[in-house]
Write an enzyme that holds these catalytic residues in place. Sequence first.
Site, PDB file in Angstrom:
ATOM      1  N   ASP A 125     -11.337   3.111   4.155  1.00 43.75           N
ATOM      2  CA  ASP A 125     -11.888   1.262   4.017  1.00 43.75           C
ATOM      3  C   ASP A 125     -13.267   0.912   4.005  1.00 43.75           C
ATOM      4  O   ASP A 125     -14.152   0.644   3.731  1.00 43.75           O
ATOM      5  CB  ASP A 125     -11.684   0.554   4.693  1.00 43.75           C
ATOM      6  CG  ASP A 125     -10.108   0.268   5.395  1.00 43.75           C
ATOM      7  OD1 ASP A 125      -9.894  -0.809   4.238  1.00 43.75           O
ATOM      8  OD2 ASP A 125      -9.069  -0.258   5.813  1.00 43.75           O
TER       9      ASP A 125
ATOM     10  N   GLN B 160      -5.047  -1.132   9.375  1.00 41.24           N
ATOM     11  CA  GLN B 160      -4.968  -2.394   9.239  1.00 41.24           C
ATOM     12  C   GLN B 160      -4.825  -3.535  10.364  1.00 41.24           C
ATOM     13  O   GLN B 160      -4.851  -3.632  11.307  1.00 41.24           O
ATOM     14  CB  GLN B 160      -3.489  -2.897   8.846  1.00 41.24           C
ATOM     15  CG  GLN B 160      -3.134  -4.030   8.196  1.00 41.24           C
ATOM     16  CD  GLN B 160      -3.696  -4.179   6.784  1.00 41.24           C
ATOM     17  OE1 GLN B 160      -3.610  -2.990   5.920  1.00 41.24           O
ATOM     18  NE2 GLN B 160      -4.082  -5.590   5.790  1.00 41.24           N
TER      19      GLN B 160
ATOM     20  N   LYS C  43       0.904  -1.407  -0.135  1.00 41.50           N
ATOM     21  CA  LYS C  43       0.094   0.082  -0.067  1.00 41.50           C
ATOM     22  C   LYS C  43       0.813   1.257  -0.120  1.00 41.50           C
ATOM     23  O   LYS C  43       0.518   2.116  -0.815  1.00 41.50           O
ATOM     24  CB  LYS C  43      -0.499  -0.185   1.255  1.00 41.50           C
ATOM     25  CG  LYS C  43      -2.614  -1.027   0.941  1.00 41.50           C
ATOM     26  CD  LYS C  43      -3.152  -0.796   2.562  1.00 41.50           C
ATOM     27  CE  LYS C  43      -3.576  -1.738   2.471  1.00 41.50           C
ATOM     28  NZ  LYS C  43      -4.334  -2.880   3.664  1.00 41.50           N
TER      29      LYS C  43
END
Length: 296
Positions: free
Chosen positions: A121, A98, A54
């Site tokens: 997200d 995460q 990422k």
Amino acid sequence: MTATIIDGKEFAARVRVKVGDHVTRLKNDHGITPGLAVVLVGEDPASQVYVRSKGKMTVEVGMKSVEHKLDINTAEADLLALIGQLNNDPEIHGILVQLPLPKHLNEDLVINSISPAKDVDGFHISNVGLLGTGQKSMVPCTPLGCLMMLRDHHGSLSGMNAVVIGRSNIVGKPMAQLLLGDSCTVTIAHSRTKDLADVVRRADIVVAAVGRPEMVPGDWIKPGATVIDVGINRIERDGKKKLVGDADYESCAAVAGAITPVPGGVGPMTIACLLANTVTACCRAHGFDEPEGLTA
Ligand code: GUN
């Protein structure tokens, strides 16, 4: 019939070029660099790989990448304090924590402490509610990537029968909402669904997101249907390690009209959509027009 292969790797590269163009425009016209902060707690090897990837791609499209790697024993209060700082940092437009988090941390509490506008997200309860009511939201990256590929392949999805196999908060449920938003007739199937084969056989679009290797065989697929395979399962076959999806690729590709391969299908789109969401969040934060084709 031999299915058209929907090349997610190539599509994701195109999305990243689009994101990069927007980043250049934001920098040149407004002096703004979109920034993405990724928070990793602990040292889970798979998570470390994702986070590294990422960060690398964020920099490649010209955005600012910030990584916070915290000890596995980090106290919840300290993690919440960091998220509070990032929420208030004007140079950070997207925040990703995460998952999975270590067991002592309350995942819902942590996710819901992220400012919804920076929740790239799309997991914050506000974004879930906005998506469910058809309002502008941050959309989870994997289903957004699936939607982009479906729209690109079909144009309009209106009136199509879509079956989503899997009811997770990260993929199944938001995928169903997105397909509904594009006027599909949507069924969410799952491990307790009766006569799953018959349900899937009615689908023009099958999204397989159950996390069970090769569980959807070709004889469940209506001839000409589109199969979007979200599964990434590591298996061992003939003594070799292999990545396979939730659909049995060979038999499904023989019947389907189009199919995403594993690897190289949905997977590469997830990070591309994370970058897209970050540039979208940045545009919204500054009241600019949103990048076309990068949102739901
Ligand atoms: N872990 C595995 N996939 C994801 C994802 O899409 N977002 C976050 N935050 N964690 C993950």
